[in-house]
Scaffold this motif. Structure first.
Motif, short mmCIF file in Angstrom:
data_model
loop_
_atom_site.label_atom_id
_atom_site.label_comp_id
_atom_site.label_asym_id
_atom_site.label_seq_id
_atom_site.Cartn_x
_atom_site.Cartn_y
_atom_site.Cartn_z
N ASN A 155 0.86 -1.19 0.00
CA ASN A 155 0.00 0.00 0.00
C ASN A 155 0.89 1.23 0.00
O ASN A 155 1.92 1.26 0.67
CB ASN A 155 -0.89 0.03 1.25
CG ASN A 155 -1.84 -1.14 1.29
OD1 ASN A 155 -2.42 -1.52 0.29
ND2 ASN A 155 -1.98 -1.73 2.46
N GLU A 156 0.46 2.28 -0.69
CA GLU A 156 1.28 3.49 -0.75
C GLU A 156 1.39 4.18 0.61
O GLU A 156 2.30 4.98 0.82
CB GLU A 156 0.77 4.45 -1.82
CG GLU A 156 -0.66 4.92 -1.64
CD GLU A 156 -1.12 5.79 -2.81
OE1 GLU A 156 -1.62 6.88 -2.53
OE2 GLU A 156 -0.98 5.36 -3.96
N THR A 157 0.50 3.84 1.54
CA THR A 157 0.57 4.44 2.89
C THR A 157 1.45 3.64 3.84
O THR A 157 1.68 4.06 4.97
CB THR A 157 -0.84 4.55 3.50
OG1 THR A 157 -1.43 3.25 3.56
CG2 THR A 157 -1.72 5.49 2.69
#
Length: 193
Positions: free
Chosen positions: A52-54
């Motif tokens: 996930n980009e987070t």
């Protein structure tokens, strides 16, 4: 973020990743039910398409670890080790802040609420076999709570909610305006009366 993964744990986890035979396979570290008495620290395989980009990334010499954003505060001071024993080995994960993270005024409101419930509210309810947990925070800064154990069906739950839980939470959690009970109190099987 202060997470320690010992060399022996890195070696062990790296070996497991190699056995998967997938290029770019990494480890995902997260807490299930963070900030609750039921919190569990988990390690899982993380395929390249599952990043996930987070995610926070921990680049270690022998592997890459992706940390779920919502778990970061709960994994502060976590320690992962692998010890070889006669019958194989033992992977040990210790996360002292999983059930009760360090919270600050900048922490998400859910974390602040869970911290107050776990440290201030539930110890008092436990004397009656009860507990309360956060379901969600809805628009307007309203915490939706669910009572369980001896609180479910208890005749004094409205008083407990308004005079005890709500008062404590609003006093200690900036931005919280009210609490709402989502519990079905018609079930009185284990109620503390």
């Amino acid at each position: 973020m202060n997470i320690t993964i010992t060399d022996s744990a890195q070696e062990y986890l790296s070996g497991l990743l190699d056995k998967q035979g997938i290029e770019g396979m990494a480890v995902r570290m997260f807490i299930q039910q963070p900030g609750t008495p039921y919190a569990e620290t988990c390690l899982a395989y993380c395929r390249p398409d599952e990043v996930n980009e987070t995610d926070e990334i921990l680049n270690l010499p022998k592997l890459k670890v992706f940390i779920e954003k919502n778990s970061v505060a709960f994994l502060d001071e976590a320690f992962v080790d692998y010890a070889t024993e006669k019958m194989g080995g033992q992977l040990t994960i210790k996360a002292p802040n999983a059930k009760m993270p360090k919270v600050t005024p900048d922490s998400p409101i859910e974390d602040q609420i869970n911290y107050v419930l776990y440290s201030d509210v539930n110890p008092g309810l436990a004397a009656h076999g009860g507990e309360v947990k956060l379901v969600e925070v809805i628009e307007g800064g309203v915490a939706v709570l669910q009572f369980g154990g001896g609180c479910q069906g208890c005749s004094a739950v409205d008083l407990t909610l308004k005079e005890g839980v709500e008062k404590t939470l609003i006093e200690k959690v900036p931005g919280l305006t009210a609490v709402k009970d989502s519990t079905d109190h018609t079930v009185t099987d284990n109620a503390f009366m």
